[in-house]
Scaffold this motif. Sequence first.
Motif, PDB file in Angstrom:
ATOM      1  N   THR A   1      -9.352  -3.360  -4.242  1.00  0.00           N
ATOM      2  CA  THR A   1      -9.145  -2.100  -4.960  1.00  0.00           C
ATOM      3  C   THR A   1      -8.132  -1.228  -4.228  1.00  0.00           C
ATOM      4  O   THR A   1      -7.241  -0.641  -4.848  1.00  0.00           O
ATOM      5  CB  THR A   1     -10.482  -1.342  -5.098  1.00  0.00           C
ATOM      6  N   LEU A   2      -8.262  -1.139  -2.911  1.00  0.00           N
ATOM      7  CA  LEU A   2      -7.292  -0.369  -2.131  1.00  0.00           C
ATOM      8  C   LEU A   2      -5.895  -0.964  -2.264  1.00  0.00           C
ATOM      9  O   LEU A   2      -4.902  -0.227  -2.370  1.00  0.00           O
ATOM     10  CB  LEU A   2      -7.710  -0.329  -0.665  1.00  0.00           C
ATOM     11  N   ALA A   3      -5.805  -2.289  -2.291  1.00  0.00           N
ATOM     12  CA  ALA A   3      -4.502  -2.937  -2.461  1.00  0.00           C
ATOM     13  C   ALA A   3      -3.888  -2.590  -3.808  1.00  0.00           C
ATOM     14  O   ALA A   3      -2.674  -2.347  -3.914  1.00  0.00           O
ATOM     15  CB  ALA A   3      -4.654  -4.461  -2.315  1.00  0.00           C
ATOM     16  N   VAL A   4      -4.703  -2.545  -4.854  1.00  0.00           N
ATOM     17  CA  VAL A   4      -4.220  -2.157  -6.183  1.00  0.00           C
ATOM     18  C   VAL A   4      -3.697  -0.725  -6.164  1.00  0.00           C
ATOM     19  O   VAL A   4      -2.620  -0.419  -6.705  1.00  0.00           O
ATOM     20  CB  VAL A   4      -5.351  -2.305  -7.228  1.00  0.00           C
ATOM     21  N   ILE A   5      -4.451   0.177  -5.533  1.00  0.00           N
ATOM     22  CA  ILE A   5      -4.034   1.574  -5.471  1.00  0.00           C
ATOM     23  C   ILE A   5      -2.721   1.709  -4.704  1.00  0.00           C
ATOM     24  O   ILE A   5      -1.799   2.415  -5.140  1.00  0.00           O
ATOM     25  CB  ILE A   5      -5.138   2.436  -4.823  1.00  0.00           C
ATOM     26  N   LYS A   6      -2.614   1.028  -3.578  1.00  0.00           N
ATOM     27  CA  LYS A   6      -1.394   1.124  -2.769  1.00  0.00           C
ATOM     28  C   LYS A   6      -0.188   0.565  -3.519  1.00  0.00           C
ATOM     29  O   LYS A   6       0.918   1.121  -3.436  1.00  0.00           O
ATOM     30  CB  LYS A   6      -1.587   0.389  -1.437  1.00  0.00           C
ATOM     31  N   GLU A   7      -0.399  -0.509  -4.272  1.00  0.00           N
ATOM     32  CA  GLU A   7       0.716  -1.079  -5.031  1.00  0.00           C
ATOM     33  C   GLU A   7       1.124  -0.159  -6.174  1.00  0.00           C
ATOM     34  O   GLU A   7       2.314  -0.020  -6.479  1.00  0.00           O
ATOM     35  CB  GLU A   7       0.343  -2.465  -5.550  1.00  0.00           C
ATOM     36  N   ALA A   8       0.160   0.498  -6.810  1.00  0.00           N
ATOM     37  CA  ALA A   8       0.492   1.457  -7.862  1.00  0.00           C
ATOM     38  C   ALA A   8       1.282   2.625  -7.296  1.00  0.00           C
ATOM     39  O   ALA A   8       2.250   3.099  -7.913  1.00  0.00           O
ATOM     40  CB  ALA A   8      -0.783   1.952  -8.543  1.00  0.00           C
ATOM     41  N   LEU A   9       0.891   3.101  -6.116  1.00  0.00           N
ATOM     42  CA  LEU A   9       1.605   4.212  -5.493  1.00  0.00           C
ATOM     43  C   LEU A   9       2.968   3.780  -4.967  1.00  0.00           C
ATOM     44  O   LEU A   9       3.863   4.625  -4.803  1.00  0.00           O
ATOM     45  CB  LEU A   9       0.765   4.805  -4.359  1.00  0.00           C
ATOM     46  N   ARG A  10       3.136   2.499  -4.696  1.00  0.00           N
ATOM     47  CA  ARG A  10       4.476   2.004  -4.361  1.00  0.00           C
ATOM     48  C   ARG A  10       5.391   2.074  -5.569  1.00  0.00           C
ATOM     49  O   ARG A  10       6.523   2.550  -5.492  1.00  0.00           O
ATOM     50  CB  ARG A  10       4.415   0.563  -3.829  1.00  0.00           C
ATOM     51  N   LEU A  11       4.901   1.593  -6.697  1.00  0.00           N
ATOM     52  CA  LEU A  11       5.726   1.550  -7.904  1.00  0.00           C
ATOM     53  C   LEU A  11       5.961   2.930  -8.499  1.00  0.00           C
ATOM     54  O   LEU A  11       6.996   3.187  -9.109  1.00  0.00           O
ATOM     55  CB  LEU A  11       5.083   0.628  -8.935  1.00  0.00           C
ATOM     56  N   PHE A  12       4.994   3.841  -8.320  1.00  0.00           N
ATOM     57  CA  PHE A  12       5.100   5.177  -8.905  1.00  0.00           C
ATOM     58  C   PHE A  12       4.815   6.246  -7.848  1.00  0.00           C
ATOM     59  O   PHE A  12       3.830   6.974  -7.926  1.00  0.00           O
ATOM     60  CB  PHE A  12       4.119   5.335 -10.067  1.00  0.00           C
ATOM     61  N   PRO A  13       5.679   6.378  -6.833  1.00  0.00           N
ATOM     62  CA  PRO A  13       5.474   7.440  -5.842  1.00  0.00           C
ATOM     63  C   PRO A  13       5.764   8.803  -6.466  1.00  0.00           C
ATOM     64  O   PRO A  13       6.804   8.993  -7.099  1.00  0.00           O
ATOM     65  CB  PRO A  13       6.478   7.100  -4.742  1.00  0.00           C
ATOM     66  N   ALA A  14       4.849   9.729  -6.287  1.00  0.00           N
ATOM     67  CA  ALA A  14       4.931  10.989  -7.031  1.00  0.00           C
ATOM     68  C   ALA A  14       5.931  11.979  -6.460  1.00  0.00           C
ATOM     69  O   ALA A  14       6.405  12.865  -7.177  1.00  0.00           O
ATOM     70  CB  ALA A  14       3.550  11.641  -7.089  1.00  0.00           C
ATOM     71  N   VAL A  15       6.248  11.865  -5.173  1.00  0.00           N
ATOM     72  CA  VAL A  15       7.052  12.896  -4.526  1.00  0.00           C
ATOM     73  C   VAL A  15       8.145  12.250  -3.690  1.00  0.00           C
ATOM     74  O   VAL A  15       8.270  11.032  -3.626  1.00  0.00           O
ATOM     75  CB  VAL A  15       6.182  13.811  -3.641  1.00  0.00           C
ATOM     76  N   SER A  16       8.933  13.090  -3.028  1.00  0.00           N
ATOM     77  CA  SER A  16       9.948  12.629  -2.089  1.00  0.00           C
ATOM     78  C   SER A  16       9.891  13.529  -0.859  1.00  0.00           C
ATOM     79  O   SER A  16       9.008  14.374  -0.738  1.00  0.00           O
ATOM     80  CB  SER A  16      11.338  12.638  -2.728  1.00  0.00           C
TER      81      SER A  16
END
Length: 515
Positions: free
Chosen positions: A353-368
């Motif tokens: 589950t953590l791996a899924v979350i981290k991959e989602a945040l890789r593809l869609f990082p909210a900020v810079s």
Amino acid sequence: MPPHHPLFGHIPLSASIIGSFPPYAHGNYLPDQIRQRYPHLDSAFYLDTWPFGPPVLAVVSPDMMYQFTQDRSLPKDKGMRHFLQPLTGKQDLVTLEGPIWKRWRAIFNPGFSANHIMTLVPGMVEDVSVFRDILQSHAEKGDMFCLEEASLNLTIDIIGKVVMYVMAYLPKADTLIAISRDHKFNSQTTYNDMTSALRNQLSWCTYGIEINPLEYINIIRPIVHWNNTRRMNRYISRELDNRYNSIQEKAKSKSVIDLALKAYQAEDTADKSTTTMDVTFKDFALSQVKLFIFAGHDTTSAGAVFVYHLLSKHSSALTRLRAEHDSVFGTDLSTIASRLSSDPYLLNQLHYTLAVIKEALRLFPAVSAPRGGQPDFFLSDAEGRQYPTEHCLVWGNHFGVHHNPRHWPRVEEFLPERWLVPEGDPLYPTKNAWRPFERGPRNCVGQQLALVEIKVMLALTIREFDIVNAYEEWDTLKGNPKGMNVNGERAYMIIRGGGHPADFYPCKVKLATRE
């Protein structure tokens, strides 16, 4: 740098790319789009944005990001203050610098420690259970609704408890209890003027570097900002006053509001005999409370929705995640809430589950990570080229780093497995390349809270519901043209502070079917 117009710099290039975007697409896509057009620009490049802003040094290399955020932390760009001022006021933890920032970061750190966050899980379960009931209602009706509207209401309720929840000892029983007061936002079920004002304020905020010149002369914006600020301050000020008058109790709270008040009372200059706090400190405290409420709900909500979106598109990942939850929590869904509340550390067993979350945040990082360049500071790329930063907005672009094929094998694929392979595997992530919460001393203090929140959301919903986007129906209903996407993704990130899914993610939900 990319081709430069002798009169208009990189405005024509930027305008041509932005003009190809669908409505409200986030500006964080720009550096990656430039890299796609000019593949050799895969480390850093300058952009001449005059007369709209200063020179920009866009960085899409993890090693170069390390240089100005971890090896040496450059000051936040002044545009951050421009953006946050209507939300937070005069000073906030994000834009403070130097010793005063270090002091207050140390004061607030205990409120976001891993152990303390686990004590908050029962409250999260309570709020996520309301969210779960909302999904159940939509499943029964079979209607189309915007998932992120529900998600935003959930995450703002959760961060409200983190920021303003009070824990105290009962004077006789000597036991630690949570005292419930009217500071609970309850945004999922009722109207709350504070959260309504904050979310409206966010929609009117700008960074100060706008493509549309009319944004600079919007005469309505100051009026809206004033009114929303008045509403937010009225609500929080009342809670600050109430809490200040009771802080002398043997409080054990690690909420943001109580950590700030206890730090104030520890100062030699604080008049402990008065029942009212110093006006200067009160303004400062107001800023911190508003900052944490904004930052603690905005990007977490977006990240959660993108997780649901990606799981709906990748059935094998969804099946594996559900199997992990069966293994950790058991198959009786009616017991999940009670089990999590009594044993929050079960969440630490959700490795996939953590791996899924981290991959989602890789593809869609909210900020810079926008930083201000310095006269004595140069960046160096892998080939040894030097990049002066003086007078530049140094734009550490997380989307560009996360989508850079030089550092990520199979870069555009959703592969949670990359977070589970051993070092040496071709998929193993490059050091410092994953940065949704930034790295270094100015990283996001609430990153563990965000990850735990999303885990709790998934634990209470992902095995019970199937959530599928309804963009096709939405576009037909709204009369939108076909082909609205960025990089082939209809759920592209839009401008709303951090990157959020377009149109608040219209979707339909139904009861899950399991093989």
